[in-house]
Scaffold this active site. Structure first.
Site, PDB file in Angstrom:
ATOM      1  N   HIS A 172       0.794  -1.232   0.000  1.00 43.74           N
ATOM      2  CA  HIS A 172       0.000   0.000   0.000  1.00 43.74           C
ATOM      3  C   HIS A 172       0.820   1.273   0.000  1.00 43.74           C
ATOM      4  O   HIS A 172       0.251   2.366  -0.011  1.00 43.74           O
ATOM      5  CB  HIS A 172      -0.920   0.042   1.219  1.00 43.74           C
ATOM      6  N   LYS A 205      -8.707  14.464   3.827  1.00 44.57           N
ATOM      7  CA  LYS A 205      -7.909  13.240   3.919  1.00 44.57           C
ATOM      8  C   LYS A 205      -7.028  13.371   5.149  1.00 44.57           C
ATOM      9  O   LYS A 205      -7.015  14.426   5.794  1.00 44.57           O
ATOM     10  CB  LYS A 205      -7.051  13.010   2.667  1.00 44.57           C
ATOM     11  N   ARG A 206      -6.275  12.296   5.495  1.00 47.33           N
ATOM     12  CA  ARG A 206      -5.355  12.420   6.609  1.00 47.33           C
ATOM     13  C   ARG A 206      -4.399  13.588   6.363  1.00 47.33           C
ATOM     14  O   ARG A 206      -4.015  13.868   5.215  1.00 47.33           O
ATOM     15  CB  ARG A 206      -4.550  11.118   6.790  1.00 47.33           C
ATOM     16  N   LYS A 266       0.762  14.720   1.441  1.00 43.48           N
ATOM     17  CA  LYS A 266      -0.543  15.031   0.839  1.00 43.48           C
ATOM     18  C   LYS A 266      -0.711  16.545   0.584  1.00 43.48           C
ATOM     19  O   LYS A 266      -1.646  16.969  -0.072  1.00 43.48           O
ATOM     20  CB  LYS A 266      -1.676  14.527   1.722  1.00 43.48           C
ATOM     21  N   THR A 317      -8.317   6.924  -2.798  1.00 45.45           N
ATOM     22  CA  THR A 317      -9.628   6.389  -3.166  1.00 45.45           C
ATOM     23  C   THR A 317     -10.688   7.472  -3.073  1.00 45.45           C
ATOM     24  O   THR A 317     -11.730   7.374  -3.721  1.00 45.45           O
ATOM     25  CB  THR A 317     -10.049   5.188  -2.286  1.00 45.45           C
ATOM     26  N   LYS A 349     -14.259   8.579  -5.340  1.00 46.23           N
ATOM     27  CA  LYS A 349     -15.582   8.918  -4.799  1.00 46.23           C
ATOM     28  C   LYS A 349     -16.025  10.300  -5.300  1.00 46.23           C
ATOM     29  O   LYS A 349     -17.184  10.504  -5.674  1.00 46.23           O
ATOM     30  CB  LYS A 349     -15.538   8.916  -3.264  1.00 46.23           C
TER      31      LYS A 349
END
Ligand code: IMP
Length: 851
Positions: free
Chosen positions: A388, A580-581, A586, A691, A695
């Site tokens: 992952h 998101k986290r 990120k 992911t 969505k």
């Protein structure tokens, strides 16, 4: 249209020996029917649970007890389907897959259950007569948050698809008492509150006190000579009990109902008599109590490895109980071990359950008496491993000393397996010490460590990444020597998400549009049909309906923001979402720096110029790991910037910044359908898949993003012209980092202005943000500064397109229409066919009723 309910006699498909049948004849006579699903029966079920399960009366029948009563009555129906399914699987004996995941981010269950079981209207009508709206009761449920982020939610989506596609599958995991912490924001800083999610009970689980296994830790290995040779027996140490809790997973409009079995740790019943008799009663009880700690708490780290002994204990406890259960089930109807891989596939969701490879090997070798080569061949045919992440800080490595202490027999076996593996390495690369060193399962050095990813690769027949680009990086950048050694082991399986939860349930308005324009509701299980909506994208009526859909969802989110954050936002503004986290890779930082730039720019404009500004609401949400200093500072910066902007009347109509606290699955279901653009702006090469990008795209939100993770494949499907792609490409990253190191980067003047404002205290005490600016000026590992000007260009394109609403909507429609590939149904079919070798096993009963 629903078919009228037809009640037929219940048949049991269970294999019941004749003598048993006689003994239990009364039992079978009593239990002949399935529960009925008409309004009266449902109402009676709810009231019975309110009275007998909750011991309440009409005088305290409040919304929460209405939720609980409904949940228990849905659970009754789930259990019927669960039993039917499991009996059928036992009879048919197909090959099964077991999905091993340390995390399941399930979110709420009631809505999902009534939708999938096709009982939404019945429950809605039944509850109306009691004075409750089913939709309001959904809100009474607490999220089940036994996961950190993408990996855990992926497991939940996969479970939904496996049941829907009728694959014989079980998920296994841990039942943490404390799930993901609840995030609060005080003075702009994140605070963490424990999430004791079981406080009001959990109607969705079934406690299985009859399914218990004993798990051993520590102790020693004793060699015993027998007539067949030397036997290794692992003895002594501490014993802990694992108790099973089952959560039924209903497929969509099918009887097939799969299972997630979570283990909870309890003290083992055996007493240490010496300690008790020696007058140490209390400390002996305390020692027992400690065994309950194993499943106490989920480690709240995302994409980072925690080297704590308790975490390794969790991992072993999980796989030991799981493999006892799998092996027991296999042995009920099989005696030939060679057949095991033809009946059992085990998928490792990341390296967290990798010690399971050795556990199965140990069981076959030491408990079942198989020979080394035969046992190892069975193990490697059974396991497959999903990688992952390629972030070095996330790659698990446990000190040899720790494993030796906690799992002495496992360490011996790891050495043995490594020895044989290194012989294979020398056959391929003779006399190449460097290759041996880099491939070895054991990392040499001051402190020897076991590399769990290497163990997972060696112990599995298949290794997959989670998006095309990520799988390439796994092959060529992270494990190139393994790829050279075992080229056939490596595959790609791009992630997917379930359209049931992420379109149908999260966005009922869009769902209705799709049903009407596609003239079918089958897109829910056959997402390829969604392509059809593209044909109508120039139809002004669809464009109008689509606009209204967005406004309805934005109003729902605006209400949520007002209630939870006290901020009023304009639903006609562009909703720009970054959820998101919180993680440096990120790059929430890149976003908030650009927001500061936007603010400064608007401030400098004349009132005339301001009229031309596309209004924006910038929405952030996400949790930082409690020990992740820099991510927590990013949260503080976002909140400090929000505070200034939201209180500045001059920019009131043009810009708002919102940080929604305590992001979780149910909050995502409100935010995603309301977004116009979504931020997927990780440094290229760092996000394995993502992911939420899928969505958002399903819900017609346009991506502003880098060519990273699954964004690359989304761009292939949607077309780059329908997204806002910017930034350095993966192939340019190394060079950009060198440039940074050589101090050759010229900082964009607009970014310099942003820095200056932070340093001058525009957003509060500058020393609070100094570590953030230092991280950029001395290193900027995630290349925020180099991507900044490219990001601003992309943002300008966003603003320009927003001024052409019909063009925007057309792109939004194209996005939704292009998401077939990102359904977890597609992903699960690929895993089933290309990794697990399993087939659907549709439950056949004489009673089926509505599908
Ligand atoms: P397990 O596979 O032994 O863990 O059992 C799981 C479930 O499968 C049980 O609760 C039953 O519903 C079903 N099941 C297990 N054994 C049998 C059997 O011999 N006949 C029919 N169903 C069974």
């Amino acid at each position: 249209m629903q078919m009228p309910y037809k009640q037929t006699a219940r048949t049991t498909t269970g294999v019941v020996p004749p003598t048993e049948k006689k003994k239990g004849s009364k039992l079978f006579a009593l239990k002949t029917d399935f529960l009925k699903n008409d309004e009266d029966s449902i109402q009676k079920g709810i009231l019975d649970h309110v009275e007998y399960t909750l011991a309440r009366t009409k005088y305290n029948f409040d919304s929460f007890s209405a939720y609980q009563g409904s949940a228990y009555s849905v659970r009754d129906r789930l259990i019927e389907r669960w039993n039917e399914t499991q009996q059928y699987y036992t009879e048919q004996d197909p090959k099964r897959v077991y999905y091993l995941s340390m995390e399941y981010l399930m979110g709420r269950t009631l809505q999902n259950a009534v939708y999938n079981m096709n009982l939404k209207d019945e429950y809605h009508n039944a509850l109306l007569e009691f004075g409750f709206e089913l939709e309001d009761l959904y809100e009474e449920e607490k999220d089940a948050a036994l996961g950190n982020g993408g990996l855990g939610r992926l497991a939940a989506c996969f479970m939904d698809s496996l049941a829907t596609l009728k694959y014989p599958a079980w998920g296994y995991g841990l039942r943490y008492n404390y799930g993901m912490f609840e995030q609060g924001i005080y003075d702009g800083y994140q605070t963490e509150v424990p999430d004791y999610w079981l406080v009001a009970g959990n109607p969705w689980e079934i406690e299985r006190l009859d399914v218990q296994y004993t798990v051993r830790f520590y102790g020693q290995v004793v060699e015993r000579k027998t007539s067949e040779g030397v036997r290794h027996e692992w003895e002594g140490g501490e014993l802990v009990q694992a108790i099973a809790y089952d959560t039924p997973v209903p497929g969509y409009h099918t009887t097939n109902t799969n299972n997630i079995r979570l283990w909870s740790s309890k003290p083992h019943k055996e007493f240490d008599l010496e300690a008790f008799n020696g007058g140490n009663y209390l400390s002996a009880v305390e020692a027992k109590q400690r065994s309950e700690n194993i499943t106490s708490v989920l480690y709240p780290n995302d994409n980072t490895y925690s080297g704590k002994e308790l975490r390794l204990k969790q991992q072993y406890f999980f796989v030991a109980a799981t493999l006892c259960d799998i092996v027991r089930r296999y042995k009920k109807s099989h005696t030939d071990w060679k057949e095991f891989p033809n009946k059992v596939a085990v998928q490792l969701n990341d390296t967290h359950p990798t010690i399971g490879v050795i556990e199965l090997f140990r069981k076959l070798l030491d408990e079942e008496g198989l020979a080394w080569d035969e046992a190892w061949s069975i193990v490697t045919k059974t396991f497959a491993y999903t990688n992952h992440t390629i972030l070095p800080e996330a790659l698990e490595m446990w000190p040899v000393k720790l494993i030796e202490d906690l799992l002495p027999r496992h360490m011996q076996l790891i050495y043995g397996i490594n020895h044989r593996f290194l012989i294979t390495v020398t056959q391929k690369w003779p006399d190449n010490i460097e290759k041996m060193r880099s491939l070895s399962i054991i990392q040499e050095g001051e402190e020897k460590k076991v590399r769990m990813a290497h163990l997972a690769i060696v112990g599995s027949h298949c290794v997959n990444g989670v998006a095309a680009m990520h799988s390439d990086l796994v092959k060529h950048k992270v494990f190139p020597d393994f790829f050279a050694l075992f080229p056939d082991k490596f595959q790609n399986k791009t992630n997917g998400v379930t359209p049931r939860r992420w379109i149908q349930q999260a966005n009922p308005t869009l769902s209705n549009i799709l049903n009407r324009w596609l003239n079918t509701d089958k897109w829910v299980i056959d997402l390829e049909l969604i392509k059809g909506i593209k044909e109508h994208m120039d139809n002004p009526q669809l464009i109008e309906e689509w606009k209204q859909m967005k406004l309805i969802n934005k109003q729902r989110l605006a209400d949520f923001i007002l209630e939870h954050c006290g901020i009023k936002v304009n639903i006609n503004a562009l909703f720009d979402v970054h959820i998101k986290r919180i993680h440096e890779y990120k790059r929430q930082l890149l976003n908030i720096l650009s927001v500061i730039h936007r603010y400064l720019t608007i401030k400098k404009m004349s009132p005339e110029e301001r009229r031309n500004v596309a209004p924006r609401v910038v929405i952030f949400a996400g949790k930082a790991a409690p020990g992740y200093f820099m991510a927590k500072r990013h949260i503080k910066l976002i909140n400090s910037v929000a505070e200034v902007i939201n209180n500045d009347k001059e920019v009131d109509e043009h810009l708002k910044v919102v940080f929604i606290a305590n992001y979780n699955v149910s909050v995502a279901q409100v935010i995603i359908p309301a977004s116009d653009i979504n931020q997927q702006i990780s440094t290229a090469g760092t996000e394995a898949s993502g992911t939420s990008n899928m969505k958002f795209t399903m819900n017609g939100s346009l991506i502003i993003g880098t060519l990273d993770g699954a964004n690359v494949e989304i761009a292939e499907e949607v077309g780059q012209e329908n997204m806002f792609i910017f930034g350095l490409r993966t192939s340019e990253i190394d060079k950009a980092r060198e440039k940074m190191k050589a101090k050759e980067v010229v900082v964009d003047s607009r970014l310099q202005e942003v820095f200056l404002n932070i340093e001058l205290g525009t957003f509060g005490a500058p020393e609070v943000f100094k570590p953030i600016l230092d991280s950029l000026n001395y290193g900027d590992f995630y290349l925020t500064m180099q991507d900044f000007p490219l990001y601003l260009d992309a943002q300008e394109e966003v603003d320009n397109l927003w001024k052409r609403p019909d063009d925007w909507i057309r792109k939004s429609i194209i996005n939704t229409a292009s998401t077939y590939f990102f359904s977890s149904d597609r992903a699960m079919k690929e895993y089933a066919q290309q990794i697990w070798g399993i087939e659907p096993c549709e439950v056949e009963t004489t009673d089926y009723r509505r599908y």
